[in-house]
Design a protein around this motif. Sequence first.
Motif, PDB file in Angstrom:
ATOM      1  N   LEU A  13      32.742  44.438  72.307  1.00  0.00           N
ATOM      2  CA  LEU A  13      34.107  43.990  73.027  1.00  0.00           C
ATOM      3  C   LEU A  13      33.571  42.118  73.120  1.00  0.00           C
ATOM      4  CD1 LEU A  13      33.686  47.417  73.661  1.00  0.00           C
ATOM      5  CD2 LEU A  13      35.615  46.236  75.259  1.00  0.00           C
ATOM      6  N   CYS A  14      32.421  42.198  73.571  1.00  0.00           N
ATOM      7  CA  CYS A  14      32.087  40.872  74.052  1.00  0.00           C
ATOM      8  C   CYS A  14      30.587  40.424  73.432  1.00  0.00           C
ATOM      9  CB  CYS A  14      31.677  40.804  75.707  1.00  0.00           C
ATOM     10  SG  CYS A  14      29.709  41.232  76.011  1.00  0.00           S
ATOM     11  N   GLY A  15      30.294  40.682  72.332  1.00  0.00           N
ATOM     12  CA  GLY A  15      29.619  39.772  71.817  1.00  0.00           C
ATOM     13  C   GLY A  15      28.004  39.940  71.815  1.00  0.00           C
ATOM     14  N   VAL A  46      25.609  50.941  75.796  1.00  0.00           N
ATOM     15  CA  VAL A  46      26.091  50.709  76.737  1.00  0.00           C
ATOM     16  C   VAL A  46      25.566  48.718  76.920  1.00  0.00           C
ATOM     17  CG1 VAL A  46      26.370  50.019  79.320  1.00  0.00           C
ATOM     18  CG2 VAL A  46      25.744  52.099  78.546  1.00  0.00           C
ATOM     19  N   CYS A  47      26.751  47.663  76.343  1.00  0.00           N
ATOM     20  CA  CYS A  47      26.294  46.865  76.660  1.00  0.00           C
ATOM     21  C   CYS A  47      25.656  46.450  77.123  1.00  0.00           C
ATOM     22  CB  CYS A  47      27.890  45.894  76.312  1.00  0.00           C
ATOM     23  SG  CYS A  47      27.858  43.865  76.633  1.00  0.00           S
ATOM     24  N   PRO A  48      24.346  44.937  77.057  1.00  0.00           N
ATOM     25  CA  PRO A  48      23.787  44.590  78.174  1.00  0.00           C
ATOM     26  C   PRO A  48      24.387  43.378  79.318  1.00  0.00           C
ATOM     27  CG  PRO A  48      22.907  44.035  75.919  1.00  0.00           C
ATOM     28  CD  PRO A  48      24.411  44.977  75.918  1.00  0.00           C
ATOM     29  N   GLY A  49      25.881  43.102  78.081  1.00  0.00           N
ATOM     30  CA  GLY A  49      26.098  41.845  79.043  1.00  0.00           C
ATOM     31  C   GLY A  49      27.497  42.515  79.657  1.00  0.00           C
ATOM     32  N   CYS A  50      28.810  42.921  79.119  1.00  0.00           N
ATOM     33  CA  CYS A  50      30.176  43.477  79.880  1.00  0.00           C
ATOM     34  C   CYS A  50      30.263  45.094  80.660  1.00  0.00           C
ATOM     35  CB  CYS A  50      30.814  43.085  78.885  1.00  0.00           C
ATOM     36  SG  CYS A  50      31.340  44.377  77.541  1.00  0.00           S
ATOM     37  N   ALA A  51      28.656  45.697  79.695  1.00  0.00           N
ATOM     38  CA  ALA A  51      28.008  47.286  80.530  1.00  0.00           C
ATOM     39  C   ALA A  51      30.103  48.227  80.101  1.00  0.00           C
ATOM     40  CB  ALA A  51      28.646  47.540  81.699  1.00  0.00           C
TER      41      ALA A  51
HETATM   42 ZN   LIG Z   1      30.321  43.564  75.823  1.00  0.00          ZN
END
Ligand SMILES: [Zn+2]
Length: 387
Positions: A13-15, A46-51
Amino acid sequence: MRPTQASAGRCHLCGAGPLDLVPDYGGLGRVTSDCKPWPRGGWLGVCPGCAAVQKVIDPAWHEECAAIYRAYTIYHQSGGVEQPVFAPETGAAASRSSRLVGQLTAHVGLPETGRLLDVGSGNGALLRAFHQAAPRWALVGTELGDKYRAEVESIPGVEAFYNCPAGDVPGRFTMVSMIHVLEHVPGPGQFLEDLGRKLNEGGLLLLEVPDHRQNPFELLIADHASHFTAEALAAVVESAGFEVIAAARNWVPKEISLVARKAAGNPPRRPSETPAAVLAAVSLRVRWLRSVTEAARGVRRDGPFGVLGTSIAGTWLFQELDGEVDFFVDEDPHRAGRQYLGRPIYAPAQVPPGGRVFIALPHPIAAHVRERLGRYPGYSCHLPPTG
Ligand SMILES: [Zn+2]
């Protein structure tokens, strides 16, 4: 090669990356989104940026999805009839699509006329329900194959069916709908942005995705790229150039319904939960899934043992119990009387006396079902753990 924490890949989703992997997920069996058993071995992160909660989208995942889609059969448990949902308030059964369209017209309203593009229309369940509510709209469906072409083209109001990507469908639309599609798509933000070009100014987007907060069994679906919460879905939709006008977790039980309007210039939404909090919550859900299997094993003793549910959860549990299930139970009259995974499906009134029935559903929903089944005193119903 299996991903490790260091090579878990980046968020689709956000890279941001690498993803934080959910412990022990790979030990659980899985299911396909068309409700067939699928072997263990998936990777959830789980994305460490956007969760955002998501699968590790690597070549192995793409290969699994290709195999799943080659053999895809929608609602095979009922011979192609869409599953009913039960209204939490009244227990009344309706098809999922007619409930969704009913909520849409009640909360958002629809113009008298318009053009609807239903992306991933399957065998046309949404189009059929939409025509009932808005008979003067022109309807268009898309699917990647021609399997359901004749069925969709026969639906009143349907103007055309296309077997191409949505971006290649000619014309512009008043509304674009995607019912249980976006969770399958790697890179959903870009996908929605492209889809926005098919909408008239101010056109509406209708999305329906599963909600793993209400239904942890959803995490077990191998071909789902994303596992959304209402907030995560709203964030993707807004970043793709839409303004959310309704986001509901109760229009259809266990699902998120979202309606948005095409509108440029949204400020990016910050996640309301930290990635660490989301990872902890999802890890708890994975632990709960393990406890469901243990609870079902505890219920399976002498005498006939059955599992209530022939969708995602029931299919998964059958596999986790190594098939040691004598029968299934389903309240859906289109399913009762059939065979499923080599076992009979009984209606609630047909369960053998002395039987033990494990209700394979999230706890609060299972509790409602047990109440409804309380009128059949000849057998016992057992709930999954709370949590
Ligand atoms: Zn993300």
